[in-house]
Design a protein around this motif. Structure first.
Motif, mmCIF file in Angstrom:
data_model
loop_
_atom_site.group_PDB
_atom_site.id
_atom_site.type_symbol
_atom_site.label_atom_id
_atom_site.label_comp_id
_atom_site.label_asym_id
_atom_site.label_seq_id
_atom_site.Cartn_x
_atom_site.Cartn_y
_atom_site.Cartn_z
ATOM 1 N N GLU A 278 63.092 9.632 65.276
ATOM 2 C CA GLU A 278 63.068 8.568 64.276
ATOM 3 C C GLU A 278 64.466 8.139 63.813
ATOM 4 O OE1 GLU A 278 62.852 12.532 62.232
ATOM 5 O OE2 GLU A 278 61.824 11.562 63.917
ATOM 6 N N ASP A 279 65.469 8.967 64.008
ATOM 7 C CA ASP A 279 66.802 8.632 63.491
ATOM 8 C C ASP A 279 67.873 9.018 64.500
ATOM 9 O OD1 ASP A 279 68.806 7.772 61.789
ATOM 10 O OD2 ASP A 279 68.869 9.652 60.656
ATOM 11 N N ILE A 280 67.677 8.592 65.738
ATOM 12 C CA ILE A 280 68.659 8.920 66.777
ATOM 13 C C ILE A 280 69.175 7.664 67.479
ATOM 14 C CG2 ILE A 280 67.815 11.265 67.171
ATOM 15 C CD1 ILE A 280 66.365 10.202 69.678
ATOM 16 N N GLY A 281 69.036 6.514 66.826
ATOM 17 C CA GLY A 281 69.648 5.299 67.340
ATOM 18 C C GLY A 281 68.939 4.638 68.506
ATOM 19 N N LEU A 282 67.660 4.916 68.686
ATOM 20 C CA LEU A 282 66.948 4.325 69.821
ATOM 21 C C LEU A 282 66.967 2.798 69.786
ATOM 22 C CD1 LEU A 282 63.787 6.618 70.168
ATOM 23 C CD2 LEU A 282 65.898 6.674 71.507
ATOM 24 N N GLU A 283 66.966 2.242 68.571
ATOM 25 C CA GLU A 283 66.940 0.784 68.450
ATOM 26 C C GLU A 283 68.191 0.132 69.035
ATOM 27 O OE1 GLU A 283 68.958 2.490 64.872
ATOM 28 O OE2 GLU A 283 67.123 2.956 66.004
ATOM 29 N N THR A 284 69.287 0.889 69.148
ATOM 30 C CA THR A 284 70.526 0.318 69.686
ATOM 31 C C THR A 284 70.477 0.115 71.189
ATOM 32 O OG1 THR A 284 71.688 2.424 70.085
ATOM 33 C CG2 THR A 284 71.813 1.488 67.850
ATOM 34 N N VAL A 285 69.467 0.692 71.834
ATOM 35 C CA VAL A 285 69.323 0.517 73.287
ATOM 36 C C VAL A 285 67.955 -0.067 73.626
ATOM 37 C CG1 VAL A 285 71.012 2.278 73.869
ATOM 38 C CG2 VAL A 285 68.615 2.930 73.590
ATOM 39 N N GLY A 286 67.340 -0.726 72.635
ATOM 40 C CA GLY A 286 66.099 -1.430 72.893
ATOM 41 C C GLY A 286 64.857 -0.580 72.907
ATOM 42 N N LEU A 287 64.907 0.612 72.338
ATOM 43 C CA LEU A 287 63.745 1.496 72.274
ATOM 44 C C LEU A 287 63.263 1.615 70.831
ATOM 45 C CD1 LEU A 287 65.057 4.268 74.706
ATOM 46 C CD2 LEU A 287 63.293 2.553 75.199
ATOM 47 N N THR A 288 62.025 2.064 70.672
ATOM 48 C CA THR A 288 61.406 2.120 69.351
ATOM 49 C C THR A 288 61.620 3.477 68.694
ATOM 50 O OG1 THR A 288 59.704 0.574 70.086
ATOM 51 C CG2 THR A 288 59.256 1.822 68.067
ATOM 52 N N PRO A 289 62.229 3.540 67.520
ATOM 53 C CA PRO A 289 62.412 4.817 66.826
ATOM 54 C C PRO A 289 61.070 5.473 66.503
ATOM 55 C CG PRO A 289 63.808 3.127 65.870
ATOM 56 C CD PRO A 289 62.877 2.431 66.805
#
Length: 476
Positions: A278-289
């Motif tokens: 949930e808080d590992i920056g997935l959104e920065t590479v187009g993935l869903t947290p």
């Protein structure tokens, strides 16, 4: 100021999975950074495998000893609880990771303490405990190995009631007089077994009809019978609706959906796992947290040629040993791609394909009796469309079991693929069953023909002679 550093591989999470990815990459000559926000060694070392099995080992040893003539009378007393807890603490190194840190240093990897988050392609930002910001750039790969956490349902009262999860259950400095366990999967069944033997009055609440719902039905039935015989209250078809705590440290009450109230000193929710994403920056590479990450058989995240998700976070097999297996595959795949070596992931059992995640997952549940399995259950195999036959055998009927314990109770099931004439699944439930599993894992992963298994002669008199009985029953 933000520091910037570059490595061949950056690993986020220093549990057993991350350690194995790092070790494999370092063995191939790649430079590696490992990022860890808690203790190096991860969940398994401090809050799961090691402390839980340290709690359970004396429980199982005493149960076995009580069934041996000449020894039974010597082990009728209670367990030495302070000694059991002290041994548990020793196996966790008293929740200090100095030894694990020394190991990381020994393989030549760099440890970065702090919270790691993806910060775009091949970049990981680390916030250190001192508040510094470090950006690690990977030349070849980033491996996310952050694992999973206990999933606690959002029932009324749970958030403020100080309920236990697996972490509190495996690390508690005391044994509560009364313990309610909600959920009867592996964690719930094991902790119910441990705490009942350590002196708690345990009530196990099962939403369905038996413990261990993902395993063969007879396994859960045997575990439920043993828990009941030990004094636990096993409640099937019982679901918690809310939780109430009297003050900060007072008794806790679990209210069932029926309205019935059960009071205890602690309540353990063993109701599954959720990804630590949930808080590992997935959104920065187009993935869903907050989601599990989908990967191919080399553990590479779908749609990202540089990103790997290894261990629990990919939801393939939430077991430490399977995660370490994945880590070896992923580490080798990362090294091969970095060196321009063709991968063998198209080979079903090649070194770059985690095929066992699909076909040969092994698991041991350290209850009394132990339950050990590899491959699918009968129901799972049929659901997958295989034409199979189940062969059952009373494990207590072999001479080795009779010698192991008076009144040995256990059962084995072999699942045979009738089209290929190979064993695809095996379950053992009985005392000492865990030590039988590797032979079954070899048979399943090796796809050994039934006719060849006849030449693997089990030594007499051991419990492993159940293999011969299963093969005889199959041939008729």
């Amino acid at each position: 100021m933000t520091e910037a550093m570059e490595y061949d591989v950056v690993v986020v999470g220093a549990g057993p999975v991350g350690e194995n990815v790092a070790d494999r990459a370092r063995s191939a000559g790649l430079s590696v950074a490992i990022v860890e926000s808690e203790l190096v060694g991860g969940e398994c070392s401090y809050w799961a495998c090691m402390p839980s099995k340290a709690l359970l080992r004396p429980v199982i040893a005493r149960a076995d000893a009580r069934k041996v003539p000449g020894l039974r009378a010597a082990v009728q007393g209670p367990l030495d609880v302070p000694a059991v807890l002290a041994n548990r603490d020793a196996f966790t190194s008293n929740w200090k990771d100095d030894g694990q840190v020394e190991w990381v240093n020994g393989i030549g990897a760099d440890l970065h303490r702090g919270h790691g988050r993806l910060a775009g392609t091949k970049r990981v930002g680390v916030t250190t405990p001192e508040g510094r910001e470090v950006v690690l750039t990977a030349r070849h790969a980033v491996a996310v190995c952050t694992g999973s956490r206990a999933a606690v349902p959002g029932l009324p009262g749970v958030a403020g009631a100080g309920v236990w999860t697996s972490r509190e259950a495996t690390s508690s400095p005391r044994v509560p007089d009364r313990l309610v366990v909600v959920g009867a999967g592996v964690v719930g069944s094991e902790m119910a077994t441990a705490y009942q033997a350590l002196g708690s009055k345990v009530t196990l609440l099962i939403r369905g009809g038996r413990p261990l719902p993902g395993m063969e039905p007879f396994a859960g039935e045997l575990v439920a019978d043993a828990l009941t015989e030990a004094g636990a209250v096993v409640r099937t078809n019982s679901s918690a609706a809310s939780v109430e705590r009297d003050g900060d440290e007072g008794p806790v009450t679990v209210v069932l959906e029926t309205g019935e109230r059960i009071e205890a000193d602690e309540v353990l929710f063993a109701t599954g796992r959720a990804p630590r994403s949930e808080d590992i920056g997935l959104e920065t590479v187009g993935l869903t947290p907050g989601q599990w990450l989908d990967v191919d058989d080399s553990l590479r995240v779908d749609g990202h040629d540089w990103l790997y998700a290894v261990g629990d976070i990919n939801h393939r097999a939430l077991l430490t040993h399977q995660g370490k297996y994945q880590a070896r595959v992923a580490g080798d795949a990362i090294a091969a791609r970095a060196q321009g070596v063709p991968l063998l992931e198209t080979d079903r059992w090649g070194m770059h394909a985690a095929t066992a995640d699909h076909a040969a997952v092994t698991q041991v549940v350290f209850t009394d009796p132990e339950v050990a399995s590899v491959g699918p259950t009968l129901e799972q195999a049929e659901r997958a469309g295989l034409r199979v036959r189940a062969v059952d055998q009373d494990m207590g009927a072999v001479a080795g079991a009779a010698l192991y314990a008076d009144g040995y109770t256990g059962r084995a099931r072999m699942i045979v693929d009738l089209d290929r004439e190979i064993v695809v699944g095996m379950t053992f439930a009985g005392p000492g069953a865990g030590e039988l599993l590797q032979s079954a894992a070899v048979a399943v992963a090796g796809e050994v023909p039934i006719d060849r298994l006849w030449h693997a002669v089990p030594p007499y008199p051991t419990i492993s002679e159940v293999w011969l009985r299963l093969l005889e029953a199959y041939r008729g």
